[in-house]
Design a protein around this motif. Structure first.
Motif: not given
Length: 83
Positions: A8-11, A32-33, A37-38, A76-77
């Motif tokens: 329910a939390m934003s990043d 981390l998960d 995933q990005r 995430h890049d």
């Protein structure tokens, strides 16, 4: 004790939560998960003749985006997130 709903939390909220609750391994794993995933953006391959220029350009863009408070790409890049 109630279970915390990380989904329910934003990043940003999840990051702040695990920074304040460093002992909460589940919160850290959830973060981390989420970032793993990005999709990752590839800037240049090692054999690219313009490798240095492309990396420097990506760094400048990241810095400019941070200064202006906006993000031009997913956090995430190939240049790990700054948040």
């Amino acid at each position: 004790m109630s279970q915390t709903d990380y989904d329910a939390m934003s990043d940003a909220e999840l990051k702040q939560y695990f920074l304040k609750h460093r002992g909460d391994k589940a919160a850290f794993q959830a973060y981390l998960d989420r970032i793993n995933q990005r999709p990752r953006r590839i800037i240049a391959s090692p054999d690219d003749p313009d490798f240095d220029e492309k990396v420097q350009t990506a760094i400048r863009q990241k810095l400019e985006a941070a200064k202006s408070g906006r993000s031009q790409q997913p956090p995430h890049d190939a240049l790990e997130p700054t948040d």
